[in-house]
Design a protein around this motif. Structure first.
Motif, PDB file in Angstrom:
ATOM      1  N   VAL A  67      28.646  42.251  48.510  1.00 22.01           N
ATOM      2  CA  VAL A  67      28.597  40.828  48.874  1.00 22.01           C
ATOM      3  C   VAL A  67      28.580  39.985  47.595  1.00 22.01           C
ATOM      4  N   LYS A 108      26.892  36.337  45.968  1.00 21.05           N
ATOM      5  CA  LYS A 108      25.955  35.218  46.096  1.00 21.05           C
ATOM      6  C   LYS A 108      26.323  34.185  45.025  1.00 21.05           C
ATOM      7  N   THR A 139      24.330  35.351  51.615  1.00 19.31           N
ATOM      8  CA  THR A 139      25.405  35.853  50.751  1.00 19.31           C
ATOM      9  C   THR A 139      26.655  35.871  51.616  1.00 19.31           C
ATOM     10  N   THR A 140      27.793  36.124  51.009  1.00 14.79           N
ATOM     11  CA  THR A 140      29.018  36.234  51.813  1.00 14.79           C
ATOM     12  C   THR A 140      29.776  37.499  51.436  1.00 14.79           C
ATOM     13  N   ALA A 183      32.001  31.669  48.262  1.00 16.08           N
ATOM     14  CA  ALA A 183      30.871  31.675  47.319  1.00 16.08           C
ATOM     15  C   ALA A 183      31.067  30.620  46.230  1.00 16.08           C
ATOM     16  N   CYS A 196      26.710  41.742  44.478  1.00 17.45           N
ATOM     17  CA  CYS A 196      25.537  42.528  44.888  1.00 17.45           C
ATOM     18  C   CYS A 196      25.927  43.594  45.907  1.00 17.45           C
ATOM     19  N   GLU A 200      28.848  35.370  56.516  1.00 13.46           N
ATOM     20  CA  GLU A 200      27.476  35.542  56.027  1.00 13.46           C
ATOM     21  C   GLU A 200      26.882  36.924  56.274  1.00 13.46           C
TER      22      GLU A 200
END
Lengths: 215, 265
Positions: A6, A8, A81-82, A104, A121, A157
């Motif tokens: 993901v 952020k 986060t995406t 993001a 991440c 998300e």
């Protein structure tokens, strides 16, 4: 369990603050805003509820009656986060991709106002709802898990809980807003200006079930 | 009063919309350029579609900013891209630019082969039908579409039946029937706007696929109004008295429609 990559986006950090994140991880606002910065472990279960997850997604900046009317975002135990998303485009009879970096970047630049960082991440997801288990993230983008209609599902998300540990942060890319705007002015897609690797990141290869052969 | 003066009342940030419009326009151009470079047809399609989507967003932002010249330019680009992908949805985008229904039929609908049935998906003919009926052509329900009236189309997921109902009403030139057939579009828009506005964080950032100046709705209202004006009638603002709307939705339409037609308040 799946290890989900993901992104952020966080605006306005110095290199030193990025290095701090590489040591401490990314903390939820609830933890960051505690006067002592000491996480009260006995309150985690009370905070990680379906109700708060719904507020995090749909009522982020509303006064929260359970927090003496303070804005919900100040006390959220979640971290957005995406991972990007695929949206059904019925008009065009196709599925369209919204890349994670594009979403993001909007938030990392504080909506195109300043430079920002994209943190890459790795989160753990289990393909089910697990609101009380803070080790596992919630896949709000996943319609087969979160059935309720949300206008914001295309944000892709994945919601982390309490903190994203430093060991699960691979790197941070610095995006200069001006460089991005200059690229677009030349009709080119923008790219990060530079990248910092996290020395504390534990490679997912080290923890996944791949057994190497003996040499 | 131009629409842009209401942004604060709508809870929207003019400067943010201006910044996001500039970025969307930049992304649109960059993706259009990538589309021209790549050889893989699937990749080209994705770049073209992304470019069209970004132009569409920039156009809707321009409507909010009362920047008619830019809105027309952005929707023109979006429309051309969708049409070049054999998608009559592009006609709706061009209706948001300065094309009249007759311009659309004589120009892009003919040029891109839509009138000869050259479309990617037969259900997209619903868009062509509405434009054609607004241009004064007779419309009868097409056999190819009659079994799919419940299928959803567009950003708001309106059923194809809503488009065919409106095409039939326009074709019959009955003002009451046109008002009734337009009501589902406005009700859906109103409901979406109300729900979206409840989440002030995302609303202020316009961080959602639905847009306050939603082109899927504006294009339909523009086409219906253009058809009425051709007959020296007015459809608007009478419709605002027929469909119960929140003040946000009503205010937006009340200002966006005259600006599209160059009326002075």
């Amino acid at each position: 369990m799946i290890i989900q990559q993901v992104i952020k986006g966080i605006p306005g950090l110095s290199d030193t603050q990025v290095q701090d994140i590489f040591r401490e991880g990314i903390l939820c606002n609830w933890w960051r805003n505690l006067p002592t910065r000491q996480l009260p472990q006995d309150q985690i279960l009370r905070k990680l509820t379906d109700r708060n997850l719904d507020w995090h997604q749909n009522s982020y900046d509303k006064p929260d009656p359970l927090e003496n009317g303070q804005t919900f975002s100040l006390n959220t135990p979640y971290i957005s986060t995406t991972a990007g998303t695929v949206t059904r485009d019925l008009a065009n009879k196709t599925n369209t991709l919204t890349p994670a970096w594009r979403i993001a970047l909007y938030f990392a630049t504080d909506r195109w106002m300043k430079d920002g960082w994209l943190f890459y991440c790795h989160l753990f997801v289990i393909g089910k709802r697990a609101p009380g288990l803070h080790s596992f993230s919630e896949e709000l983008r996943e319609l087969n898990i979160y059935h309720g209609f949300s206008l914001y599902q295309p944000e892709g998300e994945i919601t982390a809980k309490i903190s994203i540990p430093a060991a699960q942060i691979e790197r941070a890319d610095f995006w200069s807003l001006k460089d991005s705007q200059d690229s677009l002015a030349k009709q080119m897609l923008p790219h990060p200006s530079r990248s910092l690797s996290n020395p504390n990141f534990i490679k997912t290869d080290d923890i996944s079930n791949i057994r190497g052969f003996l040499l | 009063m131009p629409l842009v003066t209401f942004l604060e009342k709508f809870g929207l940030d003019r400067e943010l919309i201006e910044r996001d419009r500039a970025m969307s326009e930049g992304f649109a151009r960059a993706h259009a350029r990538e589309a021209a470079k790549v050889e893989n047809p699937d990749q080209r399609f994705l770049h073209e579609l992304t470019a069209a989507t970004e132009y569409r967003r920039a156009g809707a932002h321009s409507v909010l900013l009362s920047d008619r010249h830019s809105a027309s330019m952005h929707f023109q680009q979006a429309g051309q891209l969708y049409c070049s992908m054999h998608n009559p949805y592009g006609l709706l985008m061009l209706a948001c630019a300065d094309y009249s229904p007759r311009d659309l039929i004589e120009g892009p609908a003919r040029e891109f082969g839509f009138l000869r049935g050259q479309v990617e998906d037969r259900l997209q003919l619903g868009y062509l039908n509405i434009v054609s009926a607004a241009a004064g052509s007779e419309y009868t329900l097409d056999e190819g579409i009659s079994g799919s009236l419940a299928s959803s189309r567009g950003m708001l997921g309106l059923p194809i039946g809503a488009y065919t109902d409106l095409a039939l009403a326009l074709s019959r030139e009955e003002p009451k029937a046109v008002l009734e057939a337009t009501a589902p579009f406005l009700s859906t828009y109103n409901n979406c706007m109300k729900r979206a506005r409840e989440d002030t964080y995302h609303w202020r950032a316009i961080a959602m696929p639905f847009h306050p100046a939603e082109p899927d709705i504006l294009s339909v209202v523009y086409l219906v109004e253009a058809a009425a004006r051709f007959r020296e009638q007015r459809f608007f603002p009478e419709i605002l008295g027929v469909v119960p709307l929140t003040s946000d939705a009503a205010n937006l339409l009340y200002n966006a429609v005259p600006e599209r037609f160059g009326d002075t308040h």
